[in-house]
Design a protein around this motif. Structure first.
Motif, PDB file in Angstrom:
ATOM      1  N   TYR A  59      19.845  29.412  13.910  1.00 44.09           N
ATOM      2  CA  TYR A  59      20.740  29.872  12.848  1.00 44.09           C
ATOM      3  C   TYR A  59      21.166  31.325  13.051  1.00 44.09           C
ATOM      4  CZ  TYR A  59      19.493  25.614  10.409  1.00 44.09           C
ATOM      5  OH  TYR A  59      19.309  24.310  10.073  1.00 44.09           O
ATOM      6  N   LEU A  60      20.305  32.110  13.705  1.00 41.78           N
ATOM      7  CA  LEU A  60      20.659  33.495  13.977  1.00 41.78           C
ATOM      8  C   LEU A  60      21.710  33.588  15.078  1.00 41.78           C
ATOM      9  CD1 LEU A  60      17.096  35.078  13.906  1.00 41.78           C
ATOM     10  CD2 LEU A  60      18.894  35.368  12.205  1.00 41.78           C
ATOM     11  N   ALA A  61      21.710  32.654  16.003  1.00 42.56           N
ATOM     12  CA  ALA A  61      22.637  32.684  17.130  1.00 42.56           C
ATOM     13  C   ALA A  61      24.016  32.127  16.779  1.00 42.56           C
ATOM     14  CB  ALA A  61      22.056  31.898  18.298  1.00 42.56           C
ATOM     15  N   MET A  62      24.087  31.230  15.828  1.00 40.99           N
ATOM     16  CA  MET A  62      25.352  30.545  15.536  1.00 40.99           C
ATOM     17  C   MET A  62      26.508  31.482  15.174  1.00 40.99           C
ATOM     18  SD  MET A  62      23.795  27.133  13.755  1.00 40.99           S
ATOM     19  CE  MET A  62      25.339  26.516  13.161  1.00 40.99           C
ATOM     20  N   PRO A  63      26.304  32.488  14.318  1.00 38.59           N
ATOM     21  CA  PRO A  63      27.451  33.376  14.015  1.00 38.59           C
ATOM     22  C   PRO A  63      27.966  34.130  15.240  1.00 38.59           C
ATOM     23  CG  PRO A  63      25.708  33.661  12.395  1.00 38.59           C
ATOM     24  CD  PRO A  63      25.147  32.799  13.478  1.00 38.59           C
ATOM     25  N   VAL A 116      30.791  32.312  17.299  1.00 37.04           N
ATOM     26  CA  VAL A 116      32.164  32.477  16.809  1.00 37.04           C
ATOM     27  C   VAL A 116      32.745  33.794  17.322  1.00 37.04           C
ATOM     28  CG1 VAL A 116      33.598  32.735  14.745  1.00 37.04           C
ATOM     29  CG2 VAL A 116      31.742  31.065  14.773  1.00 37.04           C
ATOM     30  N   LEU A 117      31.943  34.864  17.232  1.00 39.51           N
ATOM     31  CA  LEU A 117      32.412  36.162  17.728  1.00 39.51           C
ATOM     32  C   LEU A 117      32.681  36.116  19.228  1.00 39.51           C
ATOM     33  CD1 LEU A 117      30.075  38.572  15.732  1.00 39.51           C
ATOM     34  CD2 LEU A 117      32.522  38.180  15.379  1.00 39.51           C
ATOM     35  N   THR A 118      31.839  35.405  19.956  1.00 38.64           N
ATOM     36  CA  THR A 118      32.026  35.274  21.401  1.00 38.64           C
ATOM     37  C   THR A 118      33.352  34.590  21.720  1.00 38.64           C
ATOM     38  OG1 THR A 118      29.638  35.152  21.711  1.00 38.64           O
ATOM     39  CG2 THR A 118      30.989  34.364  23.526  1.00 38.64           C
ATOM     40  N   ASN A 152      42.056  47.369  16.024  1.00 38.89           N
ATOM     41  CA  ASN A 152      41.474  48.518  16.710  1.00 38.89           C
ATOM     42  C   ASN A 152      39.949  48.469  16.704  1.00 38.89           C
ATOM     43  OD1 ASN A 152      43.839  49.970  17.394  1.00 38.89           O
ATOM     44  ND2 ASN A 152      44.036  50.627  15.271  1.00 38.89           N
ATOM     45  N   LEU A 153      39.373  47.556  15.984  1.00 37.73           N
ATOM     46  CA  LEU A 153      37.941  47.572  15.712  1.00 37.73           C
ATOM     47  C   LEU A 153      37.132  46.587  16.545  1.00 37.73           C
ATOM     48  CD1 LEU A 153      38.258  47.867  11.835  1.00 37.73           C
ATOM     49  CD2 LEU A 153      38.113  49.710  13.525  1.00 37.73           C
ATOM     50  N   ALA A 154      37.602  46.227  17.726  1.00 42.82           N
ATOM     51  CA  ALA A 154      36.906  45.250  18.573  1.00 42.82           C
ATOM     52  C   ALA A 154      35.458  45.629  18.898  1.00 42.82           C
ATOM     53  CB  ALA A 154      37.694  45.002  19.854  1.00 42.82           C
ATOM     54  N   PRO A 155      35.097  46.913  19.025  1.00 45.06           N
ATOM     55  CA  PRO A 155      33.684  47.215  19.294  1.00 45.06           C
ATOM     56  C   PRO A 155      32.730  46.800  18.169  1.00 45.06           C
ATOM     57  CG  PRO A 155      35.033  49.044  20.012  1.00 45.06           C
ATOM     58  CD  PRO A 155      35.935  48.108  19.241  1.00 45.06           C
ATOM     59  N   ILE A 156      33.234  46.680  16.962  1.00 43.52           N
ATOM     60  CA  ILE A 156      32.351  46.282  15.854  1.00 43.52           C
ATOM     61  C   ILE A 156      31.888  44.834  16.032  1.00 43.52           C
ATOM     62  CG2 ILE A 156      32.191  45.922  13.353  1.00 43.52           C
ATOM     63  CD1 ILE A 156      34.020  48.427  13.084  1.00 43.52           C
ATOM     64  N   PRO A 157      32.795  43.855  16.209  1.00 47.79           N
ATOM     65  CA  PRO A 157      32.306  42.498  16.468  1.00 47.79           C
ATOM     66  C   PRO A 157      31.475  42.405  17.753  1.00 47.79           C
ATOM     67  CG  PRO A 157      34.632  42.433  15.886  1.00 47.79           C
ATOM     68  CD  PRO A 157      34.244  43.870  16.022  1.00 47.79           C
ATOM     69  N   LEU A 158      31.820  43.209  18.758  1.00 46.07           N
ATOM     70  CA  LEU A 158      31.013  43.214  19.972  1.00 46.07           C
ATOM     71  C   LEU A 158      29.590  43.681  19.663  1.00 46.07           C
ATOM     72  CD1 LEU A 158      31.051  42.762  23.062  1.00 46.07           C
ATOM     73  CD2 LEU A 158      31.529  45.219  23.271  1.00 46.07           C
ATOM     74  N   GLY A 159      29.473  44.721  18.863  1.00 45.83           N
ATOM     75  CA  GLY A 159      28.157  45.194  18.442  1.00 45.83           C
ATOM     76  C   GLY A 159      27.408  44.151  17.635  1.00 45.83           C
ATOM     77  N   LEU A 160      28.101  43.471  16.749  1.00 46.37           N
ATOM     78  CA  LEU A 160      27.468  42.407  15.961  1.00 46.37           C
ATOM     79  C   LEU A 160      26.986  41.278  16.864  1.00 46.37           C
ATOM     80  CD1 LEU A 160      29.992  42.245  12.978  1.00 46.37           C
ATOM     81  CD2 LEU A 160      27.710  43.283  12.976  1.00 46.37           C
ATOM     82  N   MET A 161      27.794  40.979  17.869  1.00 47.89           N
ATOM     83  CA  MET A 161      27.470  39.910  18.812  1.00 47.89           C
ATOM     84  C   MET A 161      26.267  40.302  19.674  1.00 47.89           C
ATOM     85  SD  MET A 161      30.255  38.090  21.328  1.00 47.89           S
ATOM     86  CE  MET A 161      30.813  39.647  21.977  1.00 47.89           C
ATOM     87  N   PHE A 162      26.299  41.498  20.268  1.00 52.20           N
ATOM     88  CA  PHE A 162      25.191  41.946  21.106  1.00 52.20           C
ATOM     89  C   PHE A 162      23.930  42.173  20.281  1.00 52.20           C
ATOM     90  CE2 PHE A 162      27.713  44.050  24.820  1.00 52.20           C
ATOM     91  CZ  PHE A 162      28.123  42.803  25.226  1.00 52.20           C
ATOM     92  N   GLY A 163      24.093  42.706  19.089  1.00 50.85           N
ATOM     93  CA  GLY A 163      22.943  42.963  18.217  1.00 50.85           C
ATOM     94  C   GLY A 163      22.235  41.701  17.777  1.00 50.85           C
ATOM     95  N   ALA A 164      22.937  40.584  17.806  1.00 52.99           N
ATOM     96  CA  ALA A 164      22.308  39.317  17.420  1.00 52.99           C
ATOM     97  C   ALA A 164      21.108  39.009  18.302  1.00 52.99           C
ATOM     98  CB  ALA A 164      23.320  38.176  17.481  1.00 52.99           C
ATOM     99  N   GLY A 165      21.122  39.517  19.517  1.00 51.71           N
ATOM    100  CA  GLY A 165      19.987  39.324  20.414  1.00 51.71           C
ATOM    101  C   GLY A 165      18.710  39.921  19.854  1.00 51.71           C
ATOM    102  N   THR A 166      18.831  41.030  19.117  1.00 47.92           N
ATOM    103  CA  THR A 166      17.637  41.616  18.501  1.00 47.92           C
ATOM    104  C   THR A 166      17.061  40.674  17.463  1.00 47.92           C
ATOM    105  OG1 THR A 166      18.905  42.827  16.840  1.00 47.92           O
ATOM    106  CG2 THR A 166      18.395  43.995  18.874  1.00 47.92           C
ATOM    107  N   CYS A 167      17.924  40.031  16.697  1.00 44.79           N
ATOM    108  CA  CYS A 167      17.449  39.080  15.674  1.00 44.79           C
ATOM    109  C   CYS A 167      16.810  37.860  16.323  1.00 44.79           C
ATOM    110  CB  CYS A 167      18.612  38.641  14.784  1.00 44.79           C
ATOM    111  SG  CYS A 167      19.368  39.978  13.859  1.00 44.79           S
ATOM    112  N   MET A 168      17.448  37.372  17.368  1.00 46.34           N
ATOM    113  CA  MET A 168      16.905  36.186  18.047  1.00 46.34           C
ATOM    114  C   MET A 168      15.574  36.516  18.720  1.00 46.34           C
ATOM    115  SD  MET A 168      20.318  34.316  19.515  1.00 46.34           S
ATOM    116  CE  MET A 168      21.132  35.781  20.125  1.00 46.34           C
TER     117      MET A 168
END
Length: 182
Positions: free
Chosen positions: A2-6, A9-11, A22-38
């Protein structure tokens, strides 16, 4: 799972983000940061450690935003010609101060998460090394020189390795000090 699923979508949408925001680094950060949760969910029940997990996740998102925004400055002129967007274009001459604020927030959130999780001096020593690797490079980056931006970007893995190294030494020390086997 469930932590990986969101992040899936960002990927899928990330490659198109520079066309409309202009804010593409924010979703990238959310996507990469998901690894910490997983990764956290493999070692601990995340329902009981939000005071550690939230600052950890937010910190890694900010670190990603920092190095990706600097990286975008390498392509800034081409992005403008092509009508693409980027945080580098949005921040312009304010990039270094804003990215420094983001980097300091990353380090502060890592320190707070470490404190919440009961880490010791080795962990904080790793953060000091990470700050030493990141902040002087960031403050000496000239955003109009692509080689400076590339130098900071390519140095980013060493920042993560310093944090990880401090964490590993701290965990090993704690295990031996408390008499637990690895």
């Amino acid at each position: 799972m469930y932590l990986a699923m969101p992040s899936v979508v960002l990927t899928m949408i990330y490659p198109t983000l520079k066309r409309w925001t202009n804010l593409a680094p924010i979703p990238l950060g959310l996507m990469f940061g998901a690894g910490t949760c997983m990764g956290w969910s493999d070692f601990a029940d995340p329902r009981y450690h939000w005071q550690v997990l939230v600052p950890l996740y937010a910190g890694f998102c900010l670190w990603t935003i920092t190095f990706e925004t600097i990286y975008q400055h390498q392509d800034r002129a081409e992005d403008i010609k092509l009508g693409l967007h980027s945080m580098a274009i949005l921040f312009g001459r304010h990039t270094i101060p804003l990215c420094t604020l983001s980097a300091l927030s990353f380090l502060s959130l890592m320190a707070f998460a470490g404190w919440q999780n009961g880490h010791g001096i080795a962990f904080y020593a790793g953060l000091v090394v990470a700050a030493w690797l990141l902040l002087p490079r960031l403050l000496s980056t000239y955003i109009d020189r692509p080689e400076d931006c590339k130098r900071l970007f390519l140095g980013s893995p060493f920042v993560g390795e310093a944090v990880l190294g401090g964490l590993l030494v701290d965990v090993v020390y704690h295990r031996f000090a408390t008499g637990f086997a690895l």
